[in-house]
Design a protein around this motif. Structure first.
Motif, short mmCIF file in Angstrom:
data_model
loop_
_atom_site.label_atom_id
_atom_site.label_comp_id
_atom_site.label_asym_id
_atom_site.label_seq_id
_atom_site.Cartn_x
_atom_site.Cartn_y
_atom_site.Cartn_z
N VAL A 1 0.85 -1.21 0.00
CA VAL A 1 0.00 0.00 0.00
C VAL A 1 0.88 1.24 0.00
O VAL A 1 0.64 2.20 -0.75
N GLY A 2 1.95 1.23 0.80
CA GLY A 2 2.87 2.38 0.84
C GLY A 2 3.52 2.60 -0.51
O GLY A 2 3.46 3.70 -1.09
N ASN A 3 4.10 1.56 -1.07
CA ASN A 3 4.82 1.70 -2.35
C ASN A 3 3.87 2.11 -3.48
O ASN A 3 4.16 3.01 -4.26
N LEU A 4 2.72 1.43 -3.55
CA LEU A 4 1.82 1.70 -4.68
C LEU A 4 1.16 3.07 -4.61
O LEU A 4 1.02 3.75 -5.63
N THR A 5 0.76 3.50 -3.40
CA THR A 5 0.07 4.79 -3.34
C THR A 5 1.06 5.96 -3.31
O THR A 5 0.78 7.00 -3.90
N GLN A 6 2.21 5.79 -2.64
CA GLN A 6 3.11 6.94 -2.46
C GLN A 6 4.09 7.09 -3.63
O GLN A 6 4.40 8.20 -4.04
N THR A 7 4.61 5.95 -4.13
CA THR A 7 5.65 6.03 -5.17
C THR A 7 5.11 5.75 -6.57
O THR A 7 5.42 6.46 -7.51
N VAL A 8 4.32 4.70 -6.69
CA VAL A 8 3.90 4.26 -8.04
C VAL A 8 2.78 5.15 -8.60
O VAL A 8 2.82 5.54 -9.77
N TYR A 9 1.80 5.46 -7.78
CA TYR A 9 0.63 6.20 -8.28
C TYR A 9 1.01 7.53 -8.95
O TYR A 9 0.54 7.82 -10.06
N PRO A 10 1.89 8.35 -8.33
CA PRO A 10 2.26 9.59 -9.02
C PRO A 10 2.89 9.32 -10.39
O PRO A 10 2.70 10.10 -11.33
N ALA A 11 3.62 8.21 -10.52
CA ALA A 11 4.24 7.88 -11.82
C ALA A 11 3.16 7.49 -12.84
O ALA A 11 3.14 7.99 -13.97
N GLY B 1 14.88 3.47 -20.11
CA GLY B 1 14.42 3.33 -18.72
C GLY B 1 14.42 4.65 -17.96
O GLY B 1 13.77 4.76 -16.92
N VAL B 2 15.13 5.66 -18.48
CA VAL B 2 15.17 6.96 -17.79
C VAL B 2 14.17 7.96 -18.39
O VAL B 2 14.15 9.12 -18.00
N HIS B 3 13.34 7.47 -19.32
CA HIS B 3 12.32 8.33 -19.92
C HIS B 3 10.92 7.78 -19.64
O HIS B 3 10.02 7.87 -20.48
N ALA B 4 10.75 7.21 -18.49
CA ALA B 4 9.45 6.64 -18.11
C ALA B 4 8.59 7.73 -17.45
O ALA B 4 9.11 8.77 -17.04
N PRO B 5 7.29 7.51 -17.33
CA PRO B 5 6.45 8.47 -16.59
C PRO B 5 7.01 8.78 -15.20
O PRO B 5 6.89 9.91 -14.72
N PHE B 6 7.67 7.81 -14.57
CA PHE B 6 8.30 8.04 -13.26
C PHE B 6 9.24 9.25 -13.33
O PHE B 6 9.27 10.08 -12.42
N ASN B 7 10.02 9.32 -14.42
CA ASN B 7 11.02 10.39 -14.53
C ASN B 7 10.38 11.76 -14.65
O ASN B 7 10.93 12.75 -14.18
N VAL B 8 9.19 11.80 -15.27
CA VAL B 8 8.47 13.07 -15.36
C VAL B 8 7.90 13.41 -13.97
O VAL B 8 8.05 14.52 -13.47
N ALA B 9 7.30 12.42 -13.33
CA ALA B 9 6.66 12.66 -12.03
C ALA B 9 7.68 13.13 -10.99
O ALA B 9 7.38 13.98 -10.16
N SER C 1 4.97 2.55 -16.45
CA SER C 1 5.04 3.86 -15.79
C SER C 1 6.33 4.06 -15.00
O SER C 1 6.87 5.15 -14.94
N MET C 2 6.78 3.00 -14.38
CA MET C 2 7.95 3.14 -13.50
C MET C 2 9.26 3.06 -14.27
O MET C 2 10.22 3.75 -13.96
N PHE C 3 9.32 2.13 -15.24
CA PHE C 3 10.64 1.78 -15.80
C PHE C 3 10.68 1.77 -17.32
O PHE C 3 11.70 1.44 -17.89
N ASN C 4 9.57 2.04 -18.01
CA ASN C 4 9.47 1.71 -19.42
C ASN C 4 9.68 0.21 -19.59
O ASN C 4 10.16 -0.27 -20.63
N GLY C 5 9.36 -0.55 -18.55
CA GLY C 5 9.45 -2.01 -18.59
C GLY C 5 8.14 -2.58 -19.12
O GLY C 5 7.25 -1.83 -19.54
#
Ligand code: SAM
Length: 426
Positions: A166-176, A194-202, A382-386
């Motif tokens: 719940v912590g990882n998905l809501t706090q880190t993943v969801y914004p990505a 891998g450095v151009h994923a939605p995570f990198n924008v978020a 979203s996290m990794f372009n994986g």
């Protein structure tokens, strides 16, 4: 266009009645019925047979479909568009302010006292928590007072393994995930770096998500706990990783758990194959945690080593190189690089075991399982372009790594979401 297989309200209701009876009889026997009260059992008994597991899966799916048919297309879309973000956001908010720990275990607390205790605006807090209650997180047993429900109680228990996901998905993943459009507009949809994923924008960073997380003391704990929590229960639980391969057939050999985090998966395998030895490799912080937490009785069988899997693999010809939930974090070029380093150190007897999802053709798996895998695929994007790969994607990436690698078998235990891809070197 209509087709004869289209579900109907009555058909789904009958399906639900039939499968609810199977599940309910099992829960009667094991005295394990769920409720919304705090004395509810936390999770479905692991002793369920395959038939009960299948009936439960169909029950959940049919109930979901029934909701769509009762709403109709327009209102279904309205519900989707309106509920998704607030549902995750209220969970994110109450986790961030650790509301569950501030609500008494057995009693209720007034909104006024809770707001004062946490130094939060009472009106905003009350509105957010009343939204969470629409998802059965917390109860309001008397007007103006909040108490735990069976769901919120899980989040209040410090060692409860659901806190990590719940912590990882809501706090880190969801914004990505919420920045997918922005990333695709910024980098284009063909960009696989891998450095151009939605995570990198978020997160406004040029670092890969896993590196960024490993260097953040709070997010790295959520991440490791999330891996542990996901492995403890549900479709990607370690029991399926143990079932998917005959670990005892490796005798007293060495399994190198590549990206093995703090060793939680190797420990589950070790319990089923008591002669095996394990080398767990990961980033320094992860293996440090594993080493510190290692139970004394496993000391002789476990070694923790920091190792970057993009560099030369130090271990030669083990019984197996094992990668669980590693390659889906990486685009093809990186995944092939990781495999190439391992292929270079494989002997004729070494197994390369990839324990990841093999996405079947659309419609080939139970729709509820497909939903789970497709959710995971969106998280990887979203996290990794994986990505979660189909069989042909796996074949391509394995050949790209080293043409002498070939797949000798793919096994997926029923009920589990991950497959074991067994690879040998010619
Ligand atoms: C999704 S987790 C999987 C963990 C574990 N195998 C499991 O199944 O729960 C990915 C792991 O890869 C590790 N990792 C990321 N980059 C790495 C690298 N360059 N070298 C080694 N490990 C790395 C992370 O620290 C993390 O533990």
């Amino acid at each position: 266009m209509s087709d004869t297989k289209q579900p109907t309200l009555k058909g789904l209701a009958a399906d639900i009645t039939k499968n609810a009876a199977i599940v309910s009889d099992f829960l009667d026997k094991t005295n394990n019925h769920f409720t919304f009260d705090t004395d509810s059992p936390p999770s479905f008994p692991k002793t369920a047979s395959e038939d009960v597991t299948a009936a439960r899966m169909q029950l959940i799916y049919a109930a979901r479909q029934l909701q769509f048919l009762a709403l109709g297309p327009t209102e279904s879309l309205q519900w989707f568009a309106l509920s998704g973000a607030p549902d995750t956001t209220t969970l994110q908010w109450l986790y961030h302010y650790d509301i569950p720990s501030a609500v008494p275990n057995q009693d209720s607390i007034s909104y006024a006292d809770l707001a004062k205790k946490l130094n939060l605006n009472q009106h905003k807090m009350t509105r957010i928590l009343r939204h969470a209650m629409t998802n059965n997180i917390f109860l309001e047993p008397i007007p103006g007072h909040i108490a735990h429900s069976s769901l919120s109680k899980q989040l209040a228990e410090p060692g409860n393994l659901i806190r990590g996901p719940v912590g990882n998905l809501t706090q880190t993943v969801y914004p990505a995930v919420s920045r997918m459009v922005d990333a695709h507009e910024k980098y284009g949809t063909n960009d696989e770096k891998g450095v151009h994923a939605p995570f990198n924008v978020a997160y406004d960073t040029e670092k890969r998500a896993l590196e960024y997380i490993a260097n953040d003391p709070v997010r790295s704990v959520w991440f490791t706990e999330s891996m542990k929590g996901g492995a403890a229960a549900g479709p990607s639980s370690t029991r399926y990783s143990v079932e998917a391969f005959d670990w005892q057939s490796l005798g007293n050999g060495v399994v190198v758990d590549v990206g093995g985090s703090a060793g939680h998966v190797s420990k589950a395998i070790a319990a089923a194959a008591p002669d095996l030895h394990f080398i767990v490799q990961d980033q320094p912080a992860m293996v440090g945690k594993g080493q510190a937490e290692l139970e004394p009785e496993l000391k002789e069988r476990f070694t923790f080593r920091p190792h970057d899997f993009f560099t030369t693999q130090p271990y030669n010809e083990p019984a197996a190189f094992y990668l669980r939930l590693i390659l889906h974090d990486w685009p093809d070029e990186d995944a092939a690089l990781i495999l190439r380093e391992l292929a270079a150190k494989m002997g004729p007897e070494t197994r390369l075991l990839i324990n990841d999802a093999v996405v079947p053709e659309h419609g080939a798996m139970h729709p509820l399982q497909e939903k789970y895998v497709r959710n995971a695929d969106m998280v990887m994007m979203s996290m990794f372009n994986g990505l979660e790969r189909e069989k042909s994607d796996w074949e391509d990436v394995i050949k790209r790594a080293d043409p002498s690698l070939h797949i000798v078998g793919i096994t997926k235990p029923r009920g589990g979401s991950l497959s074991m891809i067994e690879i040998r070197k010619e």
